[in-house]
Design an enzyme around this catalytic site. Structure first.
Site: not given
Ligand code: IPE
Ligand code: IPE
Ligand code: MG
Length: 240
Positions: A13, A30, A124
């Protein structure tokens, strides 16, 4: 001794915030996150971790704007094409967990190609959780159980029955890492993480590297796993 790390799961995240901090569009976060995926796969190989499970797209991530979803899908597509042969060369066995039926046919075919290419590898075990939700996984397990056993199901349904149909439940994660500062599971392997050690870091996923990975491993090595029992029954007796 139950300190060997067989399985590490990661909620990757913080990509969006990493980009916004730099005045960039979220999609560049991303893209930067893919580099960290590569770094951590290499680190897991070097550290001889058996299984790495990476949460890449949740069943709730469809709630994002269409533009971001489209970019994420094309990044998945592009990354599979770019890295599939390297993954195979490194003897990595790749699997996907989640409902991939919702992806378009091009992406689904690529996913199947990667699974087939690497299916006999013995190094792995690398699992990508995509369109994955822990609640979906449990409902799916119960549905599969009923579908396969039909009228022959023994009631009540047991934990073992559900375990048998749930993804990766024969090998639950020892350590869960969540980057990006939030302290929640976000619907990631709710059942399988029942006794996993949880490590949260403020580090945003694109900044996550071997040094941060080792901090998480060190945290794990310093925890005492008890699984509801006692570490040393004699110590306990002297305290009652
Ligand atoms: C969790 O992150 C999902 C992934 C990392 C794929 P999110 O950014 O979607 O989670 P929330 O919405 O903050 O809980
Ligand atoms: C995690 O990073 C990637 C996915 C959920 C696909 P985020 O896109 O949730 O990044 P933040 O949390 O908004 O910084
Ligand atoms: Mg996020």
């Amino acid at each position: 001794m139950n300190k060997k790390i067989n399985h590490i799961s990661i909620i990757m995240d913080g990509n969006g915030r990493w980009a916004v901090e730099r005045g960039l569009v979220r999609s560049l976060g991303h893209r930067a996150g893919i580099k960290s995926v590569q770094t951590i796969i290499d680190a897991a190989l070097v550290r001889q971790i058996d299984t790495l499970t990476l949460f890449a797209f949740s069943s709730e991530n469809w709630n994002r704007p269409n533009d971001e979803i489209t970019i994420l899908m094309s990044l998945f597509n592009e990354s599979i094409t770019k890295y599939m042969h390297e993954l195979n060369k490194n003897n990595i066995k790749v699997e996907f967990i989640g409902d991939i039926e919702r992806f378009n046919s091009t992406l689904r075919e690529k996913i199947h190609k990667l699974i087939t290419l690497t299916q006999n590898n013995t190094g792995l075990n690398l699992n990508f959780a995509v369109n994955y939700g822990g609640k979906w996984d449990i409902a799916n397990a119960v549905n599969s159980l009923i579908r396969e056993k039909g009228h022959n199901i023994n009631y009540p349904i047991t934990e073992k029955d559900i375990d048998d149909y749930l993804t990766l439940s024969n090998n639950p994660p020892d350590l869960l890492i969540r980057t990006g500062g939030d302290h929640r599971l976000s619907n990631f392997m709710l059942w399988q993480h029942a006794y996993t050690e949880l490590y949260f870091t403020d580090c945003l996923w694109p900044n996550f590297n071997e040094v941060e990975f080792d901090k998480a491993i060190k945290y794990f090595l310093n925890t005492t796993r008890k699984f509801g029992g006692l570490v040393n029954i004699d110590d306990y007796k002297s305290n009652v």
